[in-house]
Scaffold this motif. Structure first.
Motif, PDB file in Angstrom:
ATOM      1  N   SER A 109      32.032  40.913  48.048  1.00 23.98           N
ATOM      2  CA  SER A 109      33.059  42.037  48.153  1.00 23.98           C
ATOM      3  C   SER A 109      34.484  41.401  47.837  1.00 23.98           C
ATOM      4  N   LEU A 110      35.182  42.358  47.412  1.00 22.58           N
ATOM      5  CA  LEU A 110      36.574  42.231  47.098  1.00 22.58           C
ATOM      6  C   LEU A 110      37.364  43.384  47.701  1.00 22.58           C
ATOM      7  N   VAL A 166      39.217  43.685  34.094  1.00 20.99           N
ATOM      8  CA  VAL A 166      40.798  43.628  34.659  1.00 20.99           C
ATOM      9  C   VAL A 166      40.770  45.172  35.182  1.00 20.99           C
ATOM     10  N   TYR A 167      41.202  45.102  36.754  1.00 25.88           N
ATOM     11  CA  TYR A 167      41.344  46.309  37.194  1.00 25.88           C
ATOM     12  C   TYR A 167      42.787  46.648  37.379  1.00 25.88           C
ATOM     13  N   GLU A 197      49.234  45.198  41.489  1.00 20.28           N
ATOM     14  CA  GLU A 197      48.102  45.169  41.701  1.00 20.28           C
ATOM     15  C   GLU A 197      47.770  43.650  42.433  1.00 20.28           C
ATOM     16  N   SER A 198      47.028  43.491  43.325  1.00 21.88           N
ATOM     17  CA  SER A 198      46.517  42.112  43.947  1.00 21.88           C
ATOM     18  C   SER A 198      45.322  42.247  44.329  1.00 21.88           C
ATOM     19  N   GLY A 199      44.668  40.844  44.777  1.00 18.33           N
ATOM     20  CA  GLY A 199      43.564  40.761  45.434  1.00 18.33           C
ATOM     21  C   GLY A 199      42.058  40.542  44.535  1.00 18.33           C
ATOM     22  N   GLY A 200      42.432  40.455  43.140  1.00 18.17           N
ATOM     23  CA  GLY A 200      41.324  40.057  42.291  1.00 18.17           C
ATOM     24  C   GLY A 200      40.907  38.762  42.271  1.00 18.17           C
ATOM     25  N   GLY A 201      39.848  38.338  41.939  1.00 15.96           N
ATOM     26  CA  GLY A 201      39.631  36.705  41.830  1.00 15.96           C
ATOM     27  C   GLY A 201      37.945  36.699  41.341  1.00 15.96           C
ATOM     28  N   LEU A 202      37.450  35.588  41.817  1.00 11.05           N
ATOM     29  CA  LEU A 202      35.864  35.106  41.627  1.00 11.05           C
ATOM     30  C   LEU A 202      35.046  35.530  42.698  1.00 11.05           C
ATOM     31  N   TRP A 217      51.513  52.404  35.112  1.00  8.32           N
ATOM     32  CA  TRP A 217      50.659  51.349  35.130  1.00  8.32           C
ATOM     33  C   TRP A 217      51.001  49.941  35.950  1.00  8.32           C
ATOM     34  N   GLY A 218      50.155  49.298  36.632  1.00  6.77           N
ATOM     35  CA  GLY A 218      50.559  47.882  37.008  1.00  6.77           C
ATOM     36  C   GLY A 218      49.868  47.021  35.944  1.00  6.77           C
ATOM     37  N   GLN A 219      50.144  46.011  36.303  1.00  4.38           N
ATOM     38  CA  GLN A 219      49.815  44.736  35.262  1.00  4.38           C
ATOM     39  C   GLN A 219      48.260  44.203  35.154  1.00  4.38           C
ATOM     40  N   GLY A 220      47.583  44.902  36.243  1.00  3.69           N
ATOM     41  CA  GLY A 220      46.303  44.446  36.215  1.00  3.69           C
ATOM     42  C   GLY A 220      45.823  43.141  36.945  1.00  3.69           C
ATOM     43  N   THR A 221      44.752  43.352  37.863  1.00  2.93           N
ATOM     44  CA  THR A 221      44.280  41.965  38.205  1.00  2.93           C
ATOM     45  C   THR A 221      42.623  41.793  37.956  1.00  2.93           C
ATOM     46  N   GLN A 222      42.602  40.583  37.555  1.00  7.34           N
ATOM     47  CA  GLN A 222      41.167  40.155  37.108  1.00  7.34           C
ATOM     48  C   GLN A 222      40.031  40.014  38.348  1.00  7.34           C
ATOM     49  N   VAL A 223      38.969  40.512  38.061  1.00  9.06           N
ATOM     50  CA  VAL A 223      37.865  40.513  39.061  1.00  9.06           C
ATOM     51  C   VAL A 223      36.673  39.917  38.224  1.00  9.06           C
ATOM     52  N   THR A 224      36.063  38.893  38.575  1.00 10.71           N
ATOM     53  CA  THR A 224      34.985  38.123  38.044  1.00 10.71           C
ATOM     54  C   THR A 224      33.968  37.945  39.017  1.00 10.71           C
ATOM     55  N   VAL A 225      32.517  38.570  38.353  1.00  8.96           N
ATOM     56  CA  VAL A 225      31.490  38.545  39.226  1.00  8.96           C
ATOM     57  C   VAL A 225      30.454  37.620  38.860  1.00  8.96           C
ATOM     58  N   SER A 226      30.216  36.458  39.371  1.00  9.66           N
ATOM     59  CA  SER A 226      29.105  35.439  39.004  1.00  9.66           C
ATOM     60  C   SER A 226      27.944  36.119  39.292  1.00  9.66           C
ATOM     61  N   SER A 227      26.870  35.476  38.182  1.00 10.76           N
ATOM     62  CA  SER A 227      25.368  36.039  38.770  1.00 10.76           C
ATOM     63  C   SER A 227      24.587  34.660  39.471  1.00 10.76           C
TER      64      SER A 227
END
Length: 125
Positions: A17-18, A93-94, A6-11, A115-125
């Motif tokens: 959008s991501l 983690v997605y 997986e790739s493309g995660g982030g803050l 399964w993949g290793q996962g990618t972190q997605v963080t959404v701030s308010s």
């Protein structure tokens, strides 16, 4: 067997959008249905989306319906998860997962063997 990355995660800020990518290698990609799952701390792995082997059928969790779109390109061995109008509740983690059968129930994570290793997605308010 198939390997997934997986790739493309982030803050991102709420409302943003991501696009996540799940790139496969090893085995014939079109032999596998692909699921997306997410996991927050102290929570179980939740179903997000599942796409059939051909890409003709896609299913979504109610919580993401209308905001997330999954698509696959079998020629490129890749599946995308476009995530729009993100909220802090989407923080997790997605993971993408592969299996020879398509499962899309809430508890279907254990039906996917790869399964993949996962990618972190963080959404701030």
């Amino acid at each position: 067997q198939i390997q997934l990355v997986e790739s493309g995660g982030g803050l991102v800020q709420a409302g943003g959008s991501l696009r996540l990518s799940c790139t496969a290698s090893g085995d014939t990609f079109s032999d596998y249905a692909i699921g997306w799952f997410r996991q927050s701390p102290r929570k179980e792995r939740d179903f997000v989306s599942a796409t059939s082997r051909s890409g003709s059928k896609t299913y979504y969790a109610e919580s993401v319906e209308g905001r997330f779109t999954a698509s696959r390109d079998n020629a490129k061995n890749i599946v995308y998860l476009q995530m729009n109008n993100l909220t802090p509740e989407d923080t997790a983690v997605y993971f993408c997962a592969a299996g020879t059968e398509l499962f899309y129930s809430d508890n279907s994570w254990d039906m996917y063997p790869y399964w993949g290793q996962g990618t972190q997605v963080t959404v701030s308010s």
